[in-house]
Design a protein around this motif. Structure first.
Motif, short mmCIF file in Angstrom:
data_model
loop_
_atom_site.label_atom_id
_atom_site.label_comp_id
_atom_site.label_asym_id
_atom_site.label_seq_id
_atom_site.Cartn_x
_atom_site.Cartn_y
_atom_site.Cartn_z
N ALA A 1 0.82 -1.21 0.00
CA ALA A 1 0.00 0.00 0.00
C ALA A 1 0.86 1.27 0.00
O ALA A 1 0.33 2.38 0.09
CB ALA A 1 -0.92 0.00 1.21
N SER B 1 -6.08 -2.66 -1.32
CA SER B 1 -6.93 -1.96 -2.29
C SER B 1 -7.62 -0.74 -1.68
O SER B 1 -7.60 0.36 -2.25
CB SER B 1 -7.98 -2.92 -2.86
N ILE B 2 -8.21 -0.91 -0.50
CA ILE B 2 -8.92 0.19 0.16
C ILE B 2 -7.96 1.29 0.58
O ILE B 2 -8.23 2.49 0.38
CB ILE B 2 -9.72 -0.33 1.38
N GLN C 1 -4.99 2.01 -0.71
CA GLN C 1 -4.47 2.69 -1.90
C GLN C 1 -5.49 3.64 -2.51
O GLN C 1 -5.15 4.76 -2.92
CB GLN C 1 -4.04 1.66 -2.94
N ASN C 2 -6.75 3.19 -2.57
CA ASN C 2 -7.78 3.98 -3.26
C ASN C 2 -8.42 5.06 -2.39
O ASN C 2 -8.76 6.13 -2.89
CB ASN C 2 -8.88 3.05 -3.80
N SER C 3 -8.59 4.77 -1.11
CA SER C 3 -9.35 5.70 -0.25
C SER C 3 -8.61 6.18 0.98
O SER C 3 -9.12 7.05 1.70
CB SER C 3 -10.66 5.02 0.19
N SER D 1 -10.23 5.16 5.69
CA SER D 1 -11.38 4.50 5.04
C SER D 1 -11.37 3.00 5.36
O SER D 1 -12.41 2.41 5.63
CB SER D 1 -11.34 4.71 3.53
N THR E 1 -16.03 6.06 4.81
CA THR E 1 -15.99 4.83 4.02
C THR E 1 -17.24 4.77 3.14
O THR E 1 -18.01 5.73 3.09
CB THR E 1 -15.90 3.59 4.94
N ASN E 2 -17.43 3.64 2.44
CA ASN E 2 -18.64 3.47 1.62
C ASN E 2 -19.16 2.05 1.76
O ASN E 2 -18.49 1.18 2.35
CB ASN E 2 -18.37 3.81 0.15
N SER F 1 -19.50 -0.44 -0.36
CA SER F 1 -18.70 -1.48 -1.00
C SER F 1 -17.55 -1.92 -0.11
O SER F 1 -17.27 -3.12 0.02
CB SER F 1 -18.16 -0.96 -2.34
N GLU F 2 -16.86 -0.96 0.52
CA GLU F 2 -15.73 -1.28 1.39
C GLU F 2 -16.18 -2.04 2.64
O GLU F 2 -15.55 -3.03 3.05
CB GLU F 2 -15.00 0.01 1.77
N SER G 1 -12.19 -8.20 -6.81
CA SER G 1 -11.54 -8.07 -5.50
C SER G 1 -12.00 -9.13 -4.49
O SER G 1 -11.18 -9.70 -3.77
CB SER G 1 -11.76 -6.68 -4.93
#
Length: 447
Positions: free
Chosen positions: A57, A105-106, A108-110, A114, A253-254, A256-257, A418
């Protein structure tokens, strides 16, 4: 929450009043407790998962050190509380490999907050679900007949390649040949001490208790002879880890996460069930059905605690269960000390740096020996009167898939969705689920 606390308090009082006279309750002296608990802690490589996540990450070095420290503390708290107050059974906890891809993934993206927020919300939902107390029925439904034995065998075959490809057949500060030599020296030492511990000699109990830690010391000593170690990282590391640095209580957060982390926690039930089966086979003390539900409720609660301190989802470490019989030490009190050591390692950067000087191949030598022992114990669990050709096919196919997933280059999974990627990264969880599905389909069609 009040009902949960009352249940654990009453369960704790009941255990004190109705203390079972078995080896799990055996009280050892301090030297034995420290030696055996330290062997468990060294074997589990508790820092590996957070290190893998932070490196992938692209987290900063200072953030990585704090992250690893928090995971060690969460692992130590879970191990200590389970052994001392909750289920009072010899289990050791640490960060699972299952959430690695999702976590990276989380983050890196958010961003890290998050991920922490998603883990916090998912752990609360999972804890509420655990209060339904359906785990004992679920396990009975999923693991009929020889399926429990199959899961234990699958775990052993999943761990073996990890030991070879991830810890021994690698080139790091040592060459592959040097790592193989170090692993062999440690493995032969552990094997020799295990043989001596079963002989009718005066020193048998000494080898049984201290064999593991002496084997690691021998392997580490030989590694220092092969290549001089740089102790500057120990000198430069902080005495006290700044674990509270960067705390942010904002929820960000959202759906999906949160859903991704929740699915991972649910899949980890399979991983933990297999670990419980291994521990029961090693100790020869079965966890009562009513305690199974308590164990999973406590585990869900401890994951909630882990999320609060910015750590990772934690689960039972199967490889450590294999160490129980090799050292002939079943006492849950060893795990109380192991929990305390993990917490101290998390709080002290110097202690963690010192432990990290032990070569991975030294740990790998004991790891593969224990993994093979888990396979043997799984085979012993099989009731061959009920073992038919379908069982043989399910077991053979599952072993192939387990070993393939353990040895496979993770780049193969890079383009998968994922959730599927997260599942396949844990050969234990994915192969166990596969075996359970095959058993339900093929056995029902065969009736």
């Amino acid at each position: 929450m009040a009902a949960f606390l009352l249940e654990n308090i009453s369960f704790f009082i009941y255990n004190i009043a109705m203390e079972v006279k078995n080896r799990i309750e055996e009280k050892l002296n301090i030297s034995k407790n420290i030696s055996l608990s330290l062997t468990h802690v060294i074997l589990m490589n508790a820092y590996v998962v957070p290190l893998v996540i932070s490196m992938n990450a692209n987290m900063k070095e200072a953030s990585t050190a704090i992250f690893v420290a928090r995971v060690l503390i969460a692992s130590g708290l879970a191990t200590f509380l389970m052994a001392s107050f909750f289920v009072r059974y010899p289990l050791i906890f640490g960060a699972s490999f299952l959430p690695v891809a999702a976590s990276v993934s989380i983050i890196q993206n958010s961003g890290f907050n998050s991920f922490r927020s998603a883990f916090l919300i998912a752990s609360i939902i999972f804890f509420i679900l655990s209060l339904t107390k359906k785990f004992d029925r679920l396990i009975k439904y999923l693991l009929p007949g020889n399926m429990g034995a199959f899961i234990v065998i699958i775990i052993g075959f999943s761990l073996l390649p990890m030991g070879f490809t991830g810890q021994i057949f690698i080139e790091n500060e040592f060459s592959i040949r040097e790592n193989v030599i170090l692993a062999l020296i440690t493995m032969i030492s552990m094997f020799t001490f295990s043989i001596l511990s079963n002989k009718k000699i005066k020193t048998a109990s000494f080898f049984r208790v201290f064999g593991g830690i002496i084997s690691i010391i021998i392997g580490a000593f030989v590694s220092f002879l092969i290549k001089e170690k740089d102790f500057s990282q120990v000198r430069n590391s902080s005495l006290i880890s700044p674990i509270f640095e960067g705390f942010n209580f904002k929820i960000q957060t959202n759906f999906s996460e949160v859903f991704t982390i929740l699915i991972i926690l649910i899949v980890m039930i399979t991983e933990n069930t297999g670990s419980i089966l291994v521990a029961q086979e090693e100790t020869k003390v079965k966890i009562k059905e009513e305690k199974i539900n308590s164990l999973f409720i406590n585990w869900a609660f401890l994951n909630f605690i882990s999320s609060l301190i910015y750590a990772l989802p934690i689960s039972i470490f199967t490889s450590n269960a294999g160490l129980i019989r090799m050292t002939d030490s079943y006492s849950r009190h060893i795990y109380k000390y192991a929990g305390i050591i993990l917490i101290l390692l998390g709080l002290s950067g110097k202690l963690m740096s010192l432990l990290s000087l032990i070569p991975t191949s030294v740990i790998g030598g004991i790891f593969v020996l224990i993994s093979a022992n888990i396979v043997i114990n799984g085979i012993k669990m099989i009731d061959f009167k009920d073992f038919d050709e379908i069982d043989g096919l399910i077991l053979a196919f599952s072993i192939i898939i387990a070993m393939a997933l353990s040895m496979m280059d993770q780049k193969v999974l890079s383009n998968l969705p994922s959730i599927l990627k997260n599942l396949l990264q844990s050969s234990i969880a994915s192969t166990s689920i596969l075996a359970i599905i095959l058993n339900r389909i093929l056995k029902s069609n065969n009736k």
